[in-house]
Design a protein around this motif. Structure first.
Motif, PDB file in Angstrom:
ATOM      1  N   VAL A 152       0.844  -1.198   0.000  1.00  0.00           N
ATOM      2  CA  VAL A 152       0.000   0.000   0.000  1.00  0.00           C
ATOM      3  C   VAL A 152       0.880   1.250   0.000  1.00  0.00           C
ATOM      4  CG1 VAL A 152      -1.819   1.269   1.205  1.00  0.00           C
ATOM      5  CG2 VAL A 152      -1.834  -1.232   1.245  1.00  0.00           C
TER       6      VAL A 152
ATOM      7  N   HIS B 166       1.152   4.173  -2.840  1.00  0.00           N
ATOM      8  CA  HIS B 166       0.941   5.584  -2.487  1.00  0.00           C
ATOM      9  C   HIS B 166       2.103   6.435  -2.994  1.00  0.00           C
ATOM     10  CE1 HIS B 166       1.227   9.090   0.284  1.00  0.00           C
ATOM     11  NE2 HIS B 166      -0.087   9.089   0.176  1.00  0.00           N
TER      12      HIS B 166
ATOM     13  N   LEU C 102      -3.943   6.368   3.057  1.00  0.00           N
ATOM     14  CA  LEU C 102      -3.734   4.972   2.648  1.00  0.00           C
ATOM     15  C   LEU C 102      -4.997   4.110   2.617  1.00  0.00           C
ATOM     16  CD1 LEU C 102      -0.338   4.051   4.377  1.00  0.00           C
ATOM     17  CD2 LEU C 102      -0.751   5.080   2.142  1.00  0.00           C
TER      18      LEU C 102
ATOM     19  N   ALA D 184      -5.756   0.937   0.151  1.00  0.00           N
ATOM     20  CA  ALA D 184      -5.826  -0.407   0.731  1.00  0.00           C
ATOM     21  C   ALA D 184      -7.126  -1.095   0.336  1.00  0.00           C
ATOM     22  CB  ALA D 184      -5.697  -0.324   2.249  1.00  0.00           C
TER      23      ALA D 184
ATOM     24  N   LEU E  31      -6.911  -2.194  -3.249  1.00  0.00           N
ATOM     25  CA  LEU E  31      -6.078  -3.396  -3.374  1.00  0.00           C
ATOM     26  C   LEU E  31      -6.833  -4.634  -2.919  1.00  0.00           C
ATOM     27  CD1 LEU E  31      -2.499  -2.252  -2.265  1.00  0.00           C
ATOM     28  CD2 LEU E  31      -3.081  -3.446  -4.379  1.00  0.00           C
TER      29      LEU E  31
ATOM     30  N   HIS F 239      -5.031  -5.761   3.301  1.00  0.00           N
ATOM     31  CA  HIS F 239      -4.372  -4.462   3.151  1.00  0.00           C
ATOM     32  C   HIS F 239      -5.007  -3.423   4.072  1.00  0.00           C
ATOM     33  CE1 HIS F 239      -3.421  -6.612  -0.632  1.00  0.00           C
ATOM     34  NE2 HIS F 239      -2.262  -6.002  -0.517  1.00  0.00           N
ATOM     35  N   GLN F 240      -6.331  -3.462   4.180  1.00  0.00           N
ATOM     36  CA  GLN F 240      -7.000  -2.542   5.094  1.00  0.00           C
ATOM     37  C   GLN F 240      -6.613  -2.843   6.543  1.00  0.00           C
ATOM     38  OE1 GLN F 240     -11.305  -1.654   3.668  1.00  0.00           O
ATOM     39  NE2 GLN F 240     -10.726  -3.550   2.611  1.00  0.00           N
TER      40      GLN F 240
END
Length: 511
Positions: free
Chosen positions: A338, A342, A397, A401, A404, A413-414
């Motif tokens: 992530v 970014h 982010l 996330a 993704l 990802h989160q």
């Protein structure tokens, strides 16, 4: 959603549909082999692991006592981590067959002998093998062998469709925001006293044998780590491939007086170093992140970059996490994905000599004082609180996330971003804080604590041995690698001096 997140999502939507599913990552993990008393193992690289010159997954870094485990390139975080774990299982099984050595769980070294007793990596008698050992001899002369025993884990990352210009934009942003990774994942706030013996430093004593800084995150990335007076004269710009290549070309061709004094060869005829230039070869440049390209046999990395452009980036500032069996975990890798995305999608203005200096100071501040309440960093000509800047970056982010996770499945990802946000507000959760919190239970002994962690990881790995097919596959690779090394040795036609002169020739650096 804030304006920055909205912009990032619009840029994300503009990527080709295969970009996120095509994201690739690989790992390179260095460790020291340690004896049961926590001292550096001085035994040769285990022969059963094959030739470190030619094995695709098991080599050595600076020292013969410093295995480096290398995965292939993977489309999923889990597959990458699974391969690294399998390589560990094979290595531990072969080490156990020879005795009771273990892989040291920390980035900062175990108990070290005097500098001259730290063994250099040995790669056989071929010209290319000898050059690797002579290069390491040069590193020892230039920086001391102890510094080279610091270990880390490198994260190699690429995104389909990204070109050199985009990767350099990523690199500039990575360097601006690298403080966040040092803060969140630094795990080296303390060192064994043998590491700094006879050196000037600002560390404080802890217990009878350890040295530390109370708010440090990653001493590995501070002034005690990969730093040098010579390299501090380099202000390498990342504004594009041409400028970056010119900076490296200068460092690779400019003689440095202190290294000229060392000389290429000793009076005995033994080699001291490959060259007297500021950098012997490209790998000597200590950056937190590098633009990379897979090279052809014998090709110089700078030539490959100039000829074919950037293929991926190598993140080099991650400490080994001693609380994790292989030094890194899935959540950390997902956060890196992530974070790098970014860096790639955000606005990335050109860097300047003033910003490069400010970022260097930021790196040292966070490495040595990152958890200090109220710590301020330089940002855009102003001073801002680390926690405020970190909160701003972390706040951008979650949208990436989520995208993704939608592209790749799950919610990992989160969850990784949420864990980072929690750690920002609760520094006790950080690996660096956890290391210091654990030490009182070991009499404030860094070696005792890391020895216990290393032994626990060894026991865990030996309780999960490689299956017969995996062990057979690596046994075959070991045999093949030794055969490849032998073929290289018998195929040499040049003297080593001819080879050295040709390899270090400035002509080899141009496309």
């Amino acid at each position: 959603m804030n304006a920055s997140s909205d912009l990032l999502l619009r840029r994300l939507a503009a990527l080709p549909p295969e970009a996120l599913p095509g994201m690739r990552r690989g790992l390179e993990k260095e460790s020291l082999r340690a004896a049961p008393d926590g001292a550096l193992a001085l035994t040769p690289h285990p022969a059963a692991l094959g030739s470190p010159l030619t094995h695709p997954h098991i080599t050595t870094d600076f020292s013969e006592s410093q295995p480096e485990l290398v995965t292939g390139t993977h489309g999923s975080v889990q597959a990458c981590l699974d391969e690294l774990r399998q390589i560990h299982q094979v290595v531990y099984a072969e080490m156990a067959a020879l005795g009771d050595e273990m892989l040291w769980a920390s980035s900062m070294p175990c108990k070290l002998p005097p500098d001259e007793m730290i063994p250099l990596g040995y790669y056989g008698t071929s010209n290319v093998g000898r050059a690797k050992s002579v290069y390491r001899m040069g590193l020892g002369h230039r920086y001391g062998r102890r510094m080279q025993t610091i270990s880390g884990i490198h994260y190699n990352w690429s995104l389909p469709g990204a070109g050199s210009e985009q990767y350099f934009g990523l690199i500039r942003n990575f360097r601006r925001h690298a403080f966040l990774l040092l803060y969140l994942f630094g795990a080296s706030p303390v060192v064994c006293g043998t590491f700094v013996q006879g050196r000037q430093h600002a560390l404080q004593p802890l217990g009878s044998r350890a040295m530390y800084l109370p708010h440090a995150t990653s001493l590995r990335m501070g002034r005690l780590g990969y730093q040098s007076d010579a390299q501090s004269t380099l202000a390498v710009s990342y504004n594009g491939l041409e400028g970056y290549a010119a900076s490296l070309q200068d460092a690779l061709t400019r003689p440095w007086p202190a290294y000229e004094a060392i000389g290429i060869q000793a009076p005995s005829g033994d080699y001291n170093q490959l060259a007297v230039t500021l950098l012997q070869i490209e790998n000597e440049f200590y950056g937190t992140i590098r633009p990379k390209r897979v090279i052809e046999p014998g090709e110089r990395p700078l030539h490959a970059l100039r000829a074919r452009g950037v293929e991926y980036v190598e993140v080099r500032l991650m400490d080994l996490n001693p609380f994790l069996p292989v030094g890194i975990d899935e959540q950390t890798m997902r956060f890196l994905d992530v974070f790098l995305l970014h860096c790639l999608l955000s606005d990335s203005p050109p860097d300047s000599p003033a910003e490069i200096e400010a970022l260097k100071r930021n790196q040292h501040l966070v490495a040595e004082r990152g958890r200090e309440p109220g710590l301020k960093l330089a940002c855009g000509g102003m001073e801002v609180a680390l926690t405020d800047w970190a909160a701003q970056v972390l706040g951008e982010l979650p949208a990436l996330a989520r995208a993704l996770d939608e592209a790749l499945g799950g919610d990992g990802h989160q969850a990784a971003v949420q864990a980072a946000q929690q750690a920002l507000h609760n520094p006790a959760l950080l690996p660096s804080a956890r290391v210091l919190a654990a030490l009182p239970g070991y009499g404030d002994s860094y070696v005792a604590f890391m020895l216990d962690r290393s032994q626990q990881i060894r026991s865990l790995m030996l309780a999960q041995p490689p299956d017969a097919a995996l062990r057979q596959r690596f046994a075959e690779m070991a045999v093949q690698s030794r055969a490849q090394q032998h073929a290289i040795e018998v195929g040499d036609t040049l003297s080593f001096e001819q080879y050295r002169r040709e390899y270090t020739s400035p002509a080899r650096l141009s496309p």
